[in-house]
Write an enzyme that holds these catalytic residues in place. Structure first.
Site, mmCIF file in Angstrom:
data_model
loop_
_atom_site.group_PDB
_atom_site.id
_atom_site.type_symbol
_atom_site.label_atom_id
_atom_site.label_comp_id
_atom_site.label_asym_id
_atom_site.label_seq_id
_atom_site.Cartn_x
_atom_site.Cartn_y
_atom_site.Cartn_z
ATOM 1 N N GLN A 152 0.829 -1.209 0.000
ATOM 2 C CA GLN A 152 0.000 0.000 0.000
ATOM 3 C C GLN A 152 0.869 1.267 0.000
ATOM 4 O O GLN A 152 0.490 2.294 0.574
ATOM 5 C CB GLN A 152 -0.938 0.000 1.213
ATOM 6 C CG GLN A 152 -2.099 -0.980 1.085
ATOM 7 C CD GLN A 152 -3.084 -0.564 -0.012
ATOM 8 O OE1 GLN A 152 -3.182 0.601 -0.391
ATOM 9 N NE2 GLN A 152 -3.835 -1.528 -0.526
ATOM 10 N N SER A 153 2.008 1.214 -0.636
ATOM 11 C CA SER A 153 2.930 2.361 -0.630
ATOM 12 C C SER A 153 2.349 3.593 -1.338
ATOM 13 O O SER A 153 1.960 3.521 -2.510
ATOM 14 C CB SER A 153 4.228 1.943 -1.338
ATOM 15 O OG SER A 153 5.023 3.076 -1.638
#
Ligand SMILES: *Cc1c(COP(=O)(O)O)cnc(C)c1O
Length: 339
Positions: free
Chosen positions: A84-85
């Site tokens: 989920q960067s």
């Protein structure tokens, strides 16, 4: 007088330019209800609200990183991050807009196997712009994987440019050194005087850049960072390196005053990307009284720490407080089952 233009000129002398992604300064807003609750004036710099790819702090770093890539004549940008960067997402958007191909190496580093975490939030946005995603396990093979990827593209005659985790190196950090001058100009025009600036830290580039900017400005402003990683030492070392190298570029000397580095580890909870009850309560409260969305991974934890430290009376000689909202809001959807 130090200003944005003296800063830009100094870097241009060193051959460092910017690829402009952010035309205007981000807004600084007053939080009236929270300020009344705390008995202090609290402002927020809305780096979460930018016009590109749902916004966030990585855009300031990417202005310098992608300019470097352009100077080097590369065609492809490769970066790495958690699934989920936010950094990966914004790299994908800024790179595509600027005419580069983009590869995202996403590690499964967070203990969250929910369908939402895997497939909602940032991932949807990465896929929407056709970023090439490489999903890998979280182990020591990450750097070997990246080396091989870079090598394979070179063998095909391409010119890849690798951006490290969080865009946190000296080049990326320049974005937040510059942000200090932007804040100073805004504060002057709004008749504000920030004594403390709080921010989340995950890989040191934002914090290090801010400290280098304050040193360049030669002003008495305390930067209070809140670490969102369990480990403190590696982030601290990276932060110091970034401050030193930016100081070298701006002032031609690498002296840093380590007593000015404030990296608090008390609000990380159980680890990176793991949402705890205290953070969740803070996110809900701020949404309810100010309508502002914080994220579960970074700004929610940092804001929890900041408010708590104000309540505990930890900040002395305070004038106005500023929190830098670094973004991350798309990940709310990846944690939707937790709210
Ligand atoms: C990356 C990130 C941070 C931390 O910035 P670093 O420069 O990596 O320390 C803070 N907030 C959000 C939303 C981020 O995506």
């Amino acid at each position: 007088m130090k200003s944005i233009s003296t800063f830009d000129e100094k870097l241009l002398e060193k051959g460092v330019d910017r690829l402009i992604l952010l035309k205007n300064p981000s807004e600084i807003l007053f939080l009236p209800r929270l300020s009344a609750e705390l008995g202090h004036r609290i402002y927020v710099k809305r780096d979460d609200l930018s016009s590109i790819g749902m916004g966030g702090n990585k855009l300031r770093k990417l202005e310098y990183l992608l300019a470097e890539a352009r100077r080097e004549g590369v065609n492809r940008i490769i970066t790495v991050g958690a699934r989920q960067s936010n950094h990966a997402r914004l790299t994908a958007y800024a790179a595509k807009m600027s005419g580069f191909e983009v590869d995202l190496v996403l590690k499964n580093s967070v203990a969250n196997s929910s369908e939402l975490y895997r497939n909602n939030g940032n991932i949807i946005l990465d896929e929407l712009v056709d970023a090439k995603i490489h999903e890998i396990p979280n182990d020591l093979r990450v750097s070997a994987f990246i080396e091989k990827l870079v090598q394979d593209y070179r063998e095909k005659g391409e010119k890849p440019y690798f951006i490290p985790v969080g865009g946190s190196n000296t080049t990326g950090g320049l974005g937040y050194a510059r942000a200090v001058l932007e804040i100073e100009e805004q504060a002057q025009s709004m008749d504000l005087d920030f004594s403390h600036i709080a921010v989340a830290s995950g890989s040191g580039g934002t914090h290090g850049g801010l400290l280098a900017g304050v040193a360049y400005l030669e002003k008495d402003i305390q930067i209070q960072a809140y670490n969102v990683q369990l480990e403190r030492e590696p982030i601290l070392e990276d932060t110091k390196t970034i401050i030193k190298e930016i100081a070298g570029l701006l002032n031609d000397q690498e002296h840093i005053d380590e007593s000015k580095i404030h990296l608090n580890n008390d609000y990380v909870g159980e680890g990176y990307g793991l949402l705890n009850e205290e953070t969740k309560a803070c996110i809900k409260h701020v949404a309810q009284i100010e309508g502002m969305l914080l994220d579960p991974v970074y700004s929610g934890k940092a804001f929890t720490g900041f408010i708590n430290d104000i309540k505990l009376g930890k900040f002395t000689n305070s004038r106005d407080f500023l929190f830098i909202h670094t973004g991350g809001t798309p990940s709310i959807f990846a944690y939707a089952d937790r709210f």
